[in-house]
Design an enzyme around this catalytic site. Structure first.
Site, PDB file in Angstrom:
ATOM      1  N   ASN A   2       7.388  11.615  -5.438  1.00  0.00           N
ATOM      2  CA  ASN A   2       7.824  12.651  -6.370  1.00  0.00           C
ATOM      3  C   ASN A   2       9.049  13.366  -5.815  1.00  0.00           C
ATOM      4  OD1 ASN A   2       5.804  13.512  -4.533  1.00  0.00           O
ATOM      5  ND2 ASN A   2       5.339  15.336  -5.730  1.00  0.00           N
TER       6      ASN A   2
ATOM      7  N   CYS B 273      -0.480  11.732 -14.047  1.00  0.00           N
ATOM      8  CA  CYS B 273      -0.294  12.704 -15.127  1.00  0.00           C
ATOM      9  C   CYS B 273      -0.057  11.969 -16.449  1.00  0.00           C
ATOM     10  CB  CYS B 273       0.872  13.643 -14.815  1.00  0.00           C
ATOM     11  SG  CYS B 273       2.491  12.879 -14.987  1.00  0.00           S
TER      12      CYS B 273
ATOM     13  N   GLU C 210       5.219   7.823  -9.618  1.00  0.00           N
ATOM     14  CA  GLU C 210       5.021   6.602 -10.406  1.00  0.00           C
ATOM     15  C   GLU C 210       6.276   6.259 -11.202  1.00  0.00           C
ATOM     16  OE1 GLU C 210       3.154   9.323 -10.154  1.00  0.00           O
ATOM     17  OE2 GLU C 210       1.179   9.055 -11.069  1.00  0.00           O
TER      18      GLU C 210
ATOM     19  N   GLU D  49      11.456  16.616  -6.526  1.00  0.00           N
ATOM     20  CA  GLU D  49      11.484  17.868  -7.284  1.00  0.00           C
ATOM     21  C   GLU D  49      12.883  18.481  -7.366  1.00  0.00           C
ATOM     22  OE1 GLU D  49       6.828  19.029  -6.780  1.00  0.00           O
ATOM     23  OE2 GLU D  49       8.225  20.114  -5.568  1.00  0.00           O
TER      24      GLU D  49
ATOM     25  N   CYS E  37       7.935  12.226 -11.188  1.00  0.00           N
ATOM     26  CA  CYS E  37       6.738  11.882 -10.410  1.00  0.00           C
ATOM     27  C   CYS E  37       6.968  10.581  -9.641  1.00  0.00           C
ATOM     28  CB  CYS E  37       5.552  11.681 -11.335  1.00  0.00           C
ATOM     29  SG  CYS E  37       4.993  13.155 -12.186  1.00  0.00           S
TER      30      CYS E  37
ATOM     31  N   CYS F 254       3.269  10.051 -16.734  1.00  0.00           N
ATOM     32  CA  CYS F 254       3.300   8.776 -15.997  1.00  0.00           C
ATOM     33  C   CYS F 254       2.430   7.726 -16.688  1.00  0.00           C
ATOM     34  CB  CYS F 254       2.844   8.978 -14.554  1.00  0.00           C
ATOM     35  SG  CYS F 254       4.093   9.844 -13.589  1.00  0.00           S
TER      36      CYS F 254
HETATM   37  N1  THU Z   1       3.048  14.294  -9.522  1.00  0.00           N
HETATM   38  C1  THU Z   1       3.230  12.956  -9.280  1.00  0.00           C
HETATM   39  O1  THU Z   1       4.101  12.570  -8.499  1.00  0.00           O
HETATM   40  N2  THU Z   1       2.458  12.063  -9.950  1.00  0.00           N
HETATM   41  C2  THU Z   1       1.481  12.412 -10.837  1.00  0.00           C
HETATM   42  O2  THU Z   1       0.958  11.561 -11.541  1.00  0.00           O
HETATM   43  C3  THU Z   1       1.046  13.812 -10.889  1.00  0.00           C
HETATM   44  C4  THU Z   1       2.087  14.812 -10.486  1.00  0.00           C
HETATM   45  C5  THU Z   1       3.924  15.253  -8.832  1.00  0.00           C
HETATM   46  C6  THU Z   1       4.971  15.865  -9.727  1.00  0.00           C
HETATM   47  C7  THU Z   1       5.251  17.176  -9.029  1.00  0.00           C
HETATM   48  O3  THU Z   1       6.198  16.944  -8.012  1.00  0.00           O
HETATM   49  C8  THU Z   1       3.955  17.550  -8.395  1.00  0.00           C
HETATM   50  O4  THU Z   1       3.181  16.345  -8.324  1.00  0.00           O
HETATM   51  C9  THU Z   1       3.180  18.595  -9.179  1.00  0.00           C
HETATM   52  O5  THU Z   1       3.034  18.225 -10.510  1.00  0.00           O
END
Ligand code: THU
Length: 274
Positions: free
Chosen positions: A183, A227, A196, A185, A194, A230
């Protein structure tokens, strides 16, 4: 190839960055061939130029749920983070930068970048830029621990100033090659990608077949699952993929991308004949 520059910047650009800039812009145009754009038809790409002249491509990846589409710029930057290459010195676009691209880059943690033309950004303070070379190899070398354990280690590459919540991902292709994602940010949350979607975007940018196995790891949570965004992107790009989930101290669980989102929106009716 004809390269057109914004008039006001032409002098500065040509003096400081030619001929490398033209080569880089040509690379961005070539990279568009891998764009996944069944709905928009907008074949766009970005190429990041790194300190040693290596390149990282990023293509536009449309999604049936339009707002989940990944821009070429975000795709390229998230790939760079997953490949541990934050030394971006210049960015070339196949197209004129959009307002969204500008908003993304103007508050980007790896900046600041100067806008030399509508298609070229150069890191502030660069007196010249290196000659563009080959793309960075996007593959991980397999270890004896296996891809699930590797995904957990890869999560340490996550760029997470907003959440401190690391997620690592490895896409295993049919031929066994492994492509990472983490991920990444941004201070503007809608620009966050994210793990994925990062890895799926990288697979697209490099013109690879979508994966048969997706290994996901969220070491700091025992309960995390992919999430909704994704799930939607995974089911469109790799519906048959097996998804392996490693969470904190919990056991590894296995599912399939299309089982994660029953009744998903396929977007069939939106596809263009292109
Ligand atoms: N996140 C992911 O990388 N994958 C997911 O499926 C769930 C959320 C990350 C996105 C963000 O950087 C942090 O987790 C909080 O949402």
């Amino acid at each position: 190839m004809t390269v057109r520059f914004a008039k006001r910047n032409e002098y500065v650009h040509k003096m400081r960055f030619e001929p490398q800039a033209s080569m880089l812009l040509a690379e961005a145009e070539n990279a568009t061939e891998h764009a996944y754009v069944p709905y928009s038809g907008k074949k766009s790409a970005v190429v990041l130029l790194l300190e040693d002249g290596a390149l990282i491509p990023g293509v536009r990846v449309d999604n049936a749920s339009f707002s989940l589409s990944i821009t070429a710029l975000i795709n390229a930057f998230s790939t760079a983070v997953a490949l541990c290459r934050k030394d971006v010195v210049a960015i070339a676009f196949s197209h004129a930068m959009s307002l969204s691209d500008r908003a993304f880059i103007d508050s980007h943690a790896f900046g600041p970048f100067n806008r030399e033309t509508e298609r070229l950004l150069v890191h502030t303070g660069q007196m010249g830029i290196p000659t563009p070379g080959d793309p960075v190899d996007p593959f991980e070398t397999a270890t004896e621990d296996g891809p699930m354990a590797m995904a957990r280690v890869i999560s340490e590459r996550a760029f997470i100033p907003e959440s401190n919540f690391p997620v690592g991902c490895l896409m295993e292709l049919d031929d066994g090659r492994l492509v990472p994602g983490v991920n990444v940010e941004h201070s503007e949350w809608p620009f966050i990608l994210c793990a994925e979607r990062n890895a799926l975007g990288t697979v697209a940018s490099y013109g690879l077949e979508q994966p048969r196995n997706i290994y996901l790891s969220s070491p700091t949570s025992d309960k995390a699952t992919p999430c909704g965004a994704c799930r939607q992107v995974m089911v469109e790009l790799a519906p048959q993929a097996t998804v392996w989930m490693d969470r904190g101290k919990g056991p590894v669980e296995k599912t399939r991308a299309d089982d994660l989102l029953p009744g998903y929106f396929s977007g069939e009716a939106l596809r263009r004949m292109i």
